[in-house]
Scaffold this motif. Structure first.
Motif, PDB file in Angstrom:
ATOM      1  N   GLY A  96     104.222 -28.502 103.045  1.00  0.00           N
ATOM      2  CA  GLY A  96     104.599 -28.404 104.459  1.00  0.00           C
ATOM      3  C   GLY A  96     104.168 -29.652 105.220  1.00  0.00           C
ATOM      4  N   ALA A  97     104.135 -29.547 106.570  1.00  0.00           N
ATOM      5  CA  ALA A  97     103.750 -30.712 107.376  1.00  0.00           C
ATOM      6  C   ALA A  97     102.543 -30.330 108.223  1.00  0.00           C
ATOM      7  CB  ALA A  97     104.919 -31.120 108.262  1.00  0.00           C
ATOM      8  N   PRO A  98     101.676 -31.290 108.593  1.00  0.00           N
ATOM      9  CA  PRO A  98     101.728 -32.709 108.227  1.00  0.00           C
ATOM     10  C   PRO A  98     101.294 -32.913 106.778  1.00  0.00           C
ATOM     11  CG  PRO A  98      99.757 -32.245 109.505  1.00  0.00           C
ATOM     12  CD  PRO A  98     100.526 -30.958 109.437  1.00  0.00           C
ATOM     13  N   VAL A  99     101.714 -34.049 106.200  1.00  0.00           N
ATOM     14  CA  VAL A  99     101.369 -34.296 104.800  1.00  0.00           C
ATOM     15  C   VAL A  99     101.256 -35.796 104.512  1.00  0.00           C
ATOM     16  CG1 VAL A  99     103.775 -34.256 103.950  1.00  0.00           C
ATOM     17  CG2 VAL A  99     101.939 -33.592 102.422  1.00  0.00           C
ATOM     18  N   ARG A 100     100.297 -36.140 103.662  1.00  0.00           N
ATOM     19  CA  ARG A 100     100.161 -37.522 103.166  1.00  0.00           C
ATOM     20  C   ARG A 100      99.979 -37.441 101.655  1.00  0.00           C
ATOM     21  NH1 ARG A 100      95.711 -40.321 107.169  1.00  0.00           N
ATOM     22  NH2 ARG A 100      96.386 -39.127 108.967  1.00  0.00           N
ATOM     23  N   MET A 101     100.986 -37.870 100.933  1.00  0.00           N
ATOM     24  CA  MET A 101     100.901 -37.762  99.467  1.00  0.00           C
ATOM     25  C   MET A 101     101.288 -39.084  98.820  1.00  0.00           C
ATOM     26  SD  MET A 101     100.337 -34.585  98.195  1.00  0.00           S
ATOM     27  CE  MET A 101     100.494 -32.868  98.655  1.00  0.00           C
ATOM     28  N   MET A 102     100.768 -39.288  97.595  1.00  0.00           N
ATOM     29  CA  MET A 102     101.185 -40.463  96.814  1.00  0.00           C
ATOM     30  C   MET A 102     101.474 -40.018  95.381  1.00  0.00           C
ATOM     31  SD  MET A 102      97.600 -42.481  96.375  1.00  0.00           S
ATOM     32  CE  MET A 102      96.050 -41.619  96.574  1.00  0.00           C
ATOM     33  N   ILE A 103     102.460 -40.678  94.791  1.00  0.00           N
ATOM     34  CA  ILE A 103     102.836 -40.382  93.404  1.00  0.00           C
ATOM     35  C   ILE A 103     102.879 -41.722  92.697  1.00  0.00           C
ATOM     36  CG2 ILE A 103     104.649 -39.467  91.883  1.00  0.00           C
ATOM     37  CD1 ILE A 103     104.966 -38.640  95.462  1.00  0.00           C
ATOM     38  N   ILE A 104     102.164 -41.827  91.599  1.00  0.00           N
ATOM     39  CA  ILE A 104     102.240 -43.075  90.841  1.00  0.00           C
ATOM     40  C   ILE A 104     102.539 -42.690  89.404  1.00  0.00           C
ATOM     41  CG2 ILE A 104      99.721 -43.292  90.509  1.00  0.00           C
ATOM     42  CD1 ILE A 104     100.330 -46.408  91.050  1.00  0.00           C
ATOM     43  N   ASP A 105     103.724 -43.067  88.931  1.00  0.00           N
ATOM     44  CA  ASP A 105     104.171 -42.522  87.647  1.00  0.00           C
ATOM     45  C   ASP A 105     105.425 -43.254  87.153  1.00  0.00           C
ATOM     46  OD1 ASP A 105     104.219 -40.832  85.494  1.00  0.00           O
ATOM     47  OD2 ASP A 105     104.132 -38.997  86.687  1.00  0.00           O
ATOM     48  N   ARG A 106     105.928 -42.774  85.996  1.00  0.00           N
ATOM     49  CA  ARG A 106     107.057 -43.444  85.341  1.00  0.00           C
ATOM     50  C   ARG A 106     108.426 -42.970  85.804  1.00  0.00           C
ATOM     51  NH1 ARG A 106     105.452 -44.957  79.189  1.00  0.00           N
ATOM     52  NH2 ARG A 106     104.185 -46.642  79.966  1.00  0.00           N
ATOM     53  N   CYS A 107     109.394 -43.899  85.744  1.00  0.00           N
ATOM     54  CA  CYS A 107     110.787 -43.585  86.014  1.00  0.00           C
ATOM     55  C   CYS A 107     111.619 -44.273  84.931  1.00  0.00           C
ATOM     56  CB  CYS A 107     111.221 -44.141  87.359  1.00  0.00           C
ATOM     57  SG  CYS A 107     110.109 -43.700  88.654  1.00  0.00           S
ATOM     58  N   PHE A 108     112.889 -43.909  84.877  1.00  0.00           N
ATOM     59  CA  PHE A 108     113.715 -44.399  83.767  1.00  0.00           C
ATOM     60  C   PHE A 108     115.108 -44.772  84.280  1.00  0.00           C
ATOM     61  CE2 PHE A 108     110.755 -41.063  82.814  1.00  0.00           C
ATOM     62  CZ  PHE A 108     109.998 -41.592  81.790  1.00  0.00           C
ATOM     63  N   ARG A 109     115.581 -45.934  83.842  1.00  0.00           N
ATOM     64  CA  ARG A 109     116.916 -46.351  84.273  1.00  0.00           C
ATOM     65  C   ARG A 109     117.659 -47.010  83.122  1.00  0.00           C
ATOM     66  NH1 ARG A 109     115.865 -48.732  90.404  1.00  0.00           N
ATOM     67  NH2 ARG A 109     114.678 -46.924  91.089  1.00  0.00           N
ATOM     68  N   TYR A 110     118.974 -46.799  83.098  1.00  0.00           N
ATOM     69  CA  TYR A 110     119.815 -47.463  82.099  1.00  0.00           C
ATOM     70  C   TYR A 110     120.101 -48.849  82.662  1.00  0.00           C
ATOM     71  CZ  TYR A 110     123.651 -48.131  78.833  1.00  0.00           C
ATOM     72  OH  TYR A 110     124.471 -48.621  77.855  1.00  0.00           O
ATOM     73  N   GLU A 111     119.133 -49.731  82.473  1.00  0.00           N
ATOM     74  CA  GLU A 111     119.087 -50.980  83.222  1.00  0.00           C
ATOM     75  C   GLU A 111     119.515 -52.179  82.361  1.00  0.00           C
ATOM     76  OE1 GLU A 111     118.882 -52.044  86.505  1.00  0.00           O
ATOM     77  OE2 GLU A 111     117.002 -50.976  86.807  1.00  0.00           O
ATOM     78  N   ASN A 112     120.106 -53.165  82.991  1.00  0.00           N
ATOM     79  CA  ASN A 112     120.301 -54.452  82.317  1.00  0.00           C
ATOM     80  C   ASN A 112     118.970 -55.175  82.351  1.00  0.00           C
ATOM     81  OD1 ASN A 112     122.840 -54.850  81.311  1.00  0.00           O
ATOM     82  ND2 ASN A 112     123.697 -55.363  83.328  1.00  0.00           N
TER      83      ASN A 112
END
Ligand code: FA5
Length: 348
Positions: A191-207
């Motif tokens: 809910g609000a108010p909120v202060r969050m951080m996410i540090i993690d992996r992502c994946f892309r079909y990238e050149n």
């Protein structure tokens, strides 16, 4: 012949008794029973004996042969037992420093940076949050104002999963393309108010090139409160990047479109490789894009169960690898996942 057999017998009785390893016992076995082993060769000379001698010697020979074979097997058992009981009775001090002078390892530069980043934002009240790597189309796109067929989907080359789950009514499964898949989830949860951080992996079909990886880290910040605005975004971007790169670092915000923020911004750090002059690494611009950011779109707040008339929010998605490239002066992003200890170990 008789003497020879007795000699072999007494010589090997002693050898077998003394043998204290399985390898040694294998060696003894071969020198007795191998192709040219001392026992193997004996019967070849039986032809030179008289019939009476053969009748007398061969039972004695057979008895010694069997005895030596059995003794070797018996000694093998004993050696195995000794080893096992040593292993189970020995205590090992795993805290003891190695006696040899081995080169010391160090924490991977991306992990070092992540620790620094988490500490910086914990100090100003941000909590860590996690969202799934394999997620639904819904959280990764739909709820962020990117419906199927929206041209903005082309910004993310997405890896979809073939698996279909009948009871899943939230769209196709995919490897999340960004940590923004956490935004609606965390709003619904906290809910609000909120202060969050996410540090993690992502994946892309990238050149792939010097700045683009297929498996990349992202650092997402979500800040929702009653009076949050673009000035907070500007201030916090500088707070962050100056803490990481030093007070002199130049940071700029430039307009950039993302469907889930309004207005949207690209957060750039001055390219430290060319000091802003333009080079291969920054694509000639003098700046390296470190994050996408902006004010959270009212519809996204609504999707997260937050009333946009009451609350506003800002969000960023930084690229820790791009930041580490600048910080540690690494000119190719692919080095980070290369396992190249020469490159990774040389970092201060
Ligand atoms: C996003 O992924 C948005 N989710 C960011 C965002 C979050 C915008 C919140 C608004 C609000 P973008 O695709 O531009 O945006 O990626 C964000 C950052 O990740 C980039 O600035 C860059 O630093 C890093 N990045 C993107 N693609 C790659 C890649 N292939 N390899 C390494 N880093 C990358």
């Amino acid at each position: 012949m008789e003497n020879k057999i007795l000699e072999i017998h007494s010589k090997y009785l002693e050898k077998i008794k003394q043998a204290n390893s399985l390898a040694l016992l294998d060696e003894i076995f071969l020198s007795l029973f191998g192709k040219n082993g001392e026992i193997t060769l004996i019967p070849k000379d039986f032809g030179k004996l008289t019939k009476d001698e053969v009748v007398r010697i061969s039972p004695q020979f057979n008895q010694i042969k069997v005895e030596l074979e059995q003794l070797i097997e018996q000694r093998r058992e004993e050696v195995r037992e000794e080893k096992y009981s040593k292993l189970t009775s020995d205590t090992i001090d795993i805290t003891k420093e190695a006696q040899i002078d081995l080169p010391k390892g160090q924490i991977h530069p991306i992990t070092q940076l992540e620790h620094e980043v988490v500490e910086l934002f914990s100090k100003i009240g941000f909590q860590q949050y996690q969202a799934p790597h394999i997620d639904t189309d819904n959280y990764n796109f739909e709820l962020l104002n990117i419906p199927a067929g929206h041209p903005a989907r082309d910004l993310w080359d997405t890896l979809y999963l073939e698996e279909k789950f009948d009871n899943l009514d939230e769209g196709k499964l995919l490897l999340r393309t960004h940590t923004s898949n956490a935004q609606v989830r965390l709003m619904r949860e906290a809910g609000a108010p909120v202060r969050m951080m996410i540090i993690d992996r992502c994946f892309r079909y990238e050149n792939l090139d010097a700045r683009h990886e297929h498996t990349l880290e992202q650092f997402e910040l979500v800040y929702v409160d009653k009076t949050v605005n673009m000035a907070n975004l500007q201030y916090l971007s500088e707070y962050f990047l100056k803490a990481i790169f030093g007070k002199e670092t130049r940071v700029r915000l430039r307009p950039k479109y993302y469907p889930f923020v309004e207005p949207g911004a690209g957060v750039d750090g001055e390219c430290l490789f060319c000091k802003g002059k333009g080079c291969k690494i920054c694509g000639g611009t003098g700046w390296l894009e470190l994050a996408g950011a902006g004010m959270i779109h009212p519809q996204v707040l609504r999707n997260g169960g937050i009333n946009p008339n009451e609350y506003t929010g800002i969000a960023w998605g930084f690229g820790p690898e791009r930041m580490a490239m600048l910080k540690y002066e690494i000119s190719d992003i692919r080095v980070f996942k290369s396992g190249d200890l020469k490159a990774l170990g040389g970092i201060k």
